[in-house]
Design an enzyme around this catalytic site. Structure first.
Site, short mmCIF file in Angstrom:
data_model
loop_
_atom_site.label_atom_id
_atom_site.label_comp_id
_atom_site.label_asym_id
_atom_site.label_seq_id
_atom_site.Cartn_x
_atom_site.Cartn_y
_atom_site.Cartn_z
N GLN A 133 3.54 10.08 1.43
CA GLN A 133 4.53 9.26 1.10
C GLN A 133 5.37 9.29 0.42
O GLN A 133 6.20 9.32 -0.03
CB GLN A 133 4.33 7.42 1.23
N HIS A 187 -5.08 1.76 7.34
CA HIS A 187 -2.99 2.37 7.55
C HIS A 187 -2.83 3.22 6.66
O HIS A 187 -2.38 4.39 6.65
CB HIS A 187 -2.10 1.05 7.26
N GLU A 188 -3.03 3.23 5.77
CA GLU A 188 -3.29 4.06 4.23
C GLU A 188 -4.09 4.99 4.83
O GLU A 188 -3.50 6.17 4.51
CB GLU A 188 -3.70 3.36 2.80
N CYS A 236 6.02 0.20 7.02
CA CYS A 236 5.50 0.62 6.30
C CYS A 236 7.04 1.67 5.69
O CYS A 236 8.04 1.14 6.42
CB CYS A 236 5.25 2.10 7.21
N LEU A 237 6.59 1.62 4.24
CA LEU A 237 7.54 1.69 3.91
C LEU A 237 8.14 3.59 4.17
O LEU A 237 9.03 3.25 3.62
CB LEU A 237 7.13 2.64 1.70
N GLY A 267 0.52 -1.34 0.14
CA GLY A 267 -0.17 0.23 -0.26
C GLY A 267 0.60 1.10 0.44
O GLY A 267 2.46 1.12 0.19
N HIS A 269 -2.10 7.33 7.15
CA HIS A 269 -1.48 8.34 6.26
C HIS A 269 -2.24 9.56 5.93
O HIS A 269 -1.09 11.02 5.96
CB HIS A 269 -0.57 7.65 4.68
NI NI Z 1 2.52 2.93 5.76
#
Ligand code: NI
Length: 178
Positions: A51, A135-136, A93-94, A46, A139
């Site tokens: 991000q 989660h997204e 998370c990236l 995701g 963000h």
């Molecule tokens: Ni993330």
């Protein structure tokens, strides 16, 4: 198509509430294509627009193993309208590479949003997809999964977080230097 640098923990944009879209223009469509490219290149499941440095309410999700472009879910202005059955599960998370922790999320959700063509839709999601969507959406509201960890877990990763934020401060692209 291009791969965009991923904003790391410590970047101010990750703490900002992202803006809703009133229409989807060519720039937004190009951004979405680049986000998909970026997510697959970095083996994410995701990605949210903040991000990659764009404070807009756009998220993409693909929890499948095959990573076919057609399976990517694009949700613009996503809203959770129903949520039930909380469950604890490990997340990463990236934007916070090399860090994991247990987060409580709803198992089943119903969401509303608009697709890449501007069409409104609603859908139900379960399990990993539901978790990835929550989660997204976090963000988009300036919330990271580490904000939801226990104090103990937060303490345990504080050294790692300091290191990642030093990369963010010096504008170092973690994924490119690997
Ligand atoms: Ni993330």
């Amino acid at each position: 198509m291009s791969i965009l640098p991923i904003k790391l923990y410590g970047s101010p944009i990750l703490k900002k509430k992202a803006k809703s879209l009133t229409k989807i223009d060519e720039n937004d469509k190009n951004l979405i294509v680049d986000m998909i490219d970026t997510m697959y290149t970095n083996s994410g499941i995701g990605l949210a627009a903040p991000q990659v440095g764009i404070s807009k309410r756009i998220i993409i999700i693909d929890v499948s193993d095959t990573k076919e472009l057609i399976e990517t879910m694009v949700i613009i202005n996503p809203e959770i309208i129903k949520a039930k059955h909380e469950k604890m599960m490990e997340e990463g998370c990236l934007s916070i590479p090399g860090t994991k922790g247990d987060v409580k999320r709803s198992e089943t959700i119903k969401i509303a949003g608009i697709d890449i063509n501007g069409t409104e839709f609603e859908m139900e999601a379960n399990g990993l997809i539901a978790r990835a969507i929550q989660h997204e959406i976090d963000h988009l509201n300036g919330i990271l999964f580490i904000d939801r960890l226990s104090e103990q877990e937060q303490k345990a990763i504080s050294g790692r977080l300091k290191y990642i934020s030093s990369l963010a401060r010096d504008n170092i692209d973690y994924y490119m230097q690997k």
